[in-house]
Design a protein around this motif. Sequence first.
Motif, mmCIF file in Angstrom:
data_model
loop_
_atom_site.group_PDB
_atom_site.id
_atom_site.type_symbol
_atom_site.label_atom_id
_atom_site.label_comp_id
_atom_site.label_asym_id
_atom_site.label_seq_id
_atom_site.Cartn_x
_atom_site.Cartn_y
_atom_site.Cartn_z
ATOM 1 N N MET A 35 -16.526 -6.723 8.971
ATOM 2 C CA MET A 35 -16.020 -5.879 7.799
ATOM 3 C C MET A 35 -15.714 -4.522 8.342
ATOM 4 O O MET A 35 -14.768 -3.698 8.056
ATOM 5 N N ARG A 55 -12.920 -4.236 11.040
ATOM 6 C CA ARG A 55 -11.520 -4.492 10.353
ATOM 7 C C ARG A 55 -11.283 -2.966 9.548
ATOM 8 O O ARG A 55 -9.790 -2.866 9.528
ATOM 9 N N HIS A 56 -12.140 -2.659 8.951
ATOM 10 C CA HIS A 56 -11.701 -1.632 7.964
ATOM 11 C C HIS A 56 -11.501 -0.236 9.081
ATOM 12 O O HIS A 56 -10.486 0.564 9.174
ATOM 13 N N GLN A 98 -10.275 -0.625 12.396
ATOM 14 C CA GLN A 98 -9.230 -0.848 13.394
ATOM 15 C C GLN A 98 -9.391 -0.218 14.560
ATOM 16 O O GLN A 98 -8.506 0.283 15.066
ATOM 17 N N LYS A 114 -5.698 -7.468 7.826
ATOM 18 C CA LYS A 114 -6.188 -6.969 6.612
ATOM 19 C C LYS A 114 -6.476 -8.068 5.385
ATOM 20 O O LYS A 114 -7.463 -8.031 4.686
ATOM 21 N N TRP A 135 -21.258 3.876 3.689
ATOM 22 C CA TRP A 135 -20.044 3.672 3.222
ATOM 23 C C TRP A 135 -19.989 3.702 1.444
ATOM 24 O O TRP A 135 -20.608 3.073 0.993
ATOM 25 N N GLU A 165 -14.819 2.378 -1.312
ATOM 26 C CA GLU A 165 -14.205 2.161 -0.256
ATOM 27 C C GLU A 165 -14.264 0.660 0.322
ATOM 28 O O GLU A 165 -13.139 0.068 0.591
ATOM 29 N N LEU A 166 -15.628 0.369 0.132
ATOM 30 C CA LEU A 166 -16.064 -1.239 0.465
ATOM 31 C C LEU A 166 -15.300 -2.258 -0.523
ATOM 32 O O LEU A 166 -14.705 -3.000 -0.068
ATOM 33 N N GLU A 175 -11.606 -2.488 0.436
ATOM 34 C CA GLU A 175 -11.707 -3.423 1.647
ATOM 35 C C GLU A 175 -11.694 -4.799 1.208
ATOM 36 O O GLU A 175 -10.911 -5.398 1.768
ATOM 37 N N GLN A 191 -8.412 -6.236 -0.480
ATOM 38 C CA GLN A 191 -7.332 -6.372 0.367
ATOM 39 C C GLN A 191 -7.058 -7.921 0.823
ATOM 40 O O GLN A 191 -5.915 -8.415 1.210
ATOM 41 N N GLN A 192 -8.254 -8.840 0.638
ATOM 42 C CA GLN A 192 -8.196 -10.094 1.268
ATOM 43 C C GLN A 192 -7.411 -10.978 0.394
ATOM 44 O O GLN A 192 -7.526 -11.034 -0.954
#
Length: 451
Positions: free
Chosen positions: A65, A68-69, A71, A244, A405, A409-410, A413, A416-417
């Motif tokens: 995670m 991917r956040h 990148q 993402k 974090w 924001e988490l 993230e 988006q899945q």
Amino acid sequence: MSAQADGHFSSRIGFIMAAAGSAVGVGNIWGFPTQAATHGGGAFLLVYVLLIVLLGYPMLMAELMVGRHGQTNPADAMSKLGHSAKTKNIGKVIGFISIITATLICTFYSILSGWFISFAIAPVAQIANKPEIANWLTDFSVSRNFVFTLVFIALVILVIRQGVQQGIERWSKRLMPMLLLMLVGGAVYILSQPGAIEGLKVLLVPDFSMVFHTDVLVGALGQTFFSLSVGTGAMMVYGAYLHKQENLSKLTAFVTLTDTMVAFLAALMIIPAMYVAQHNGVQIFAEDGSLLNSDTLVFSVLPALFDSIGGVSQYILAIVFFVLMTIAGLTSAMSIVEVPTSYIVEKTSVTRSKATLMVGAVIAVIASVIVFNFSSLFGLIITLTTERAQPLIALGIAIFMGWVWHRNELLAEIAQQDGVNQNSLFWRIWPVYVKFVCPFLIVVIIMQLFS
């Protein structure tokens, strides 16, 4: 340059094979059976499976995670979680330590995997009636260790230079199915031999009095993180190469299950093989009941077992087994070398090809120093990286994920899945679990380690 510029995995199966390849390696096929045989068989297996569920799976998903956040490389990915100069710098330090840890792990990994290559070639030398060469290939000499450490590093560099899709993904898709088939075949064959059932009982029937032994807990924790590549930055890098929209809970479950299955299959083959060897007259235990040659279990017990079988079969079995070990080493080393390589590519104007050569040269130099000072450095590097650094890095990641974090924001993230409801029970529990339970469990076991 971001990870996006360097490419993504082209398919879900490509990622699963690459991530499982990273997780499935020497840790499973050399480390897990050795640890299980040393720490009470079934008791170790029980603790290991519990830690995989309670810590391995959630922490592996946390690393993916974060990667991917971000990148990007582990240092910058961790830094992105912070919202002040202080937290950003601390995150960068944690990520950078994971890059150094990955590089150091690859040094002893290359030495071990070099042994697998030499042991795979030795039966060919025996068939060709070259006993001097066969003896050199299996003797524990500085020259043998040095040559095959460099051979293995060269193989890894050849793959990594080709990039994510053409290198890591393509070779993982080829090597992982081959590895699984060979493991299943090996386990079936060994279990059909006389004496195997006794070893099967040792593996599957736990001695509950050993479950809370410090050695068992610490060994199982180190094995969990080492096996799943948690705390090396490898999974952050692979996470950066994910789209993402990918559902991380499912992908992580596939990787974790594959990794655990391979560790179990390896133990299912090697621990019964010890008792088959004992049935055939090979001594595997000392008079006090302790395991002989625990660190070099697969290099002592299995060749002795193959020799006791005799005929052409002994050579075929030896070649197949040690080729399997080499494949396992290669799939893991690919992901570990990718960690410092991706960092150099992103932070400098150096091409991937040159960056890979630079990383390979550094690993080769450090590994060579270890080879020439084996007795004092080999065990030390393994302890420092897998039993000390990896759990501490994992603790840092859990704390940053849970406490630094920002929750919104988490959640963004997570949202988006594809096919994910962030309000479902799993996605409501997981962030809280990583925030409170994972750090607590890691601290409890680290305290056992340093007590």
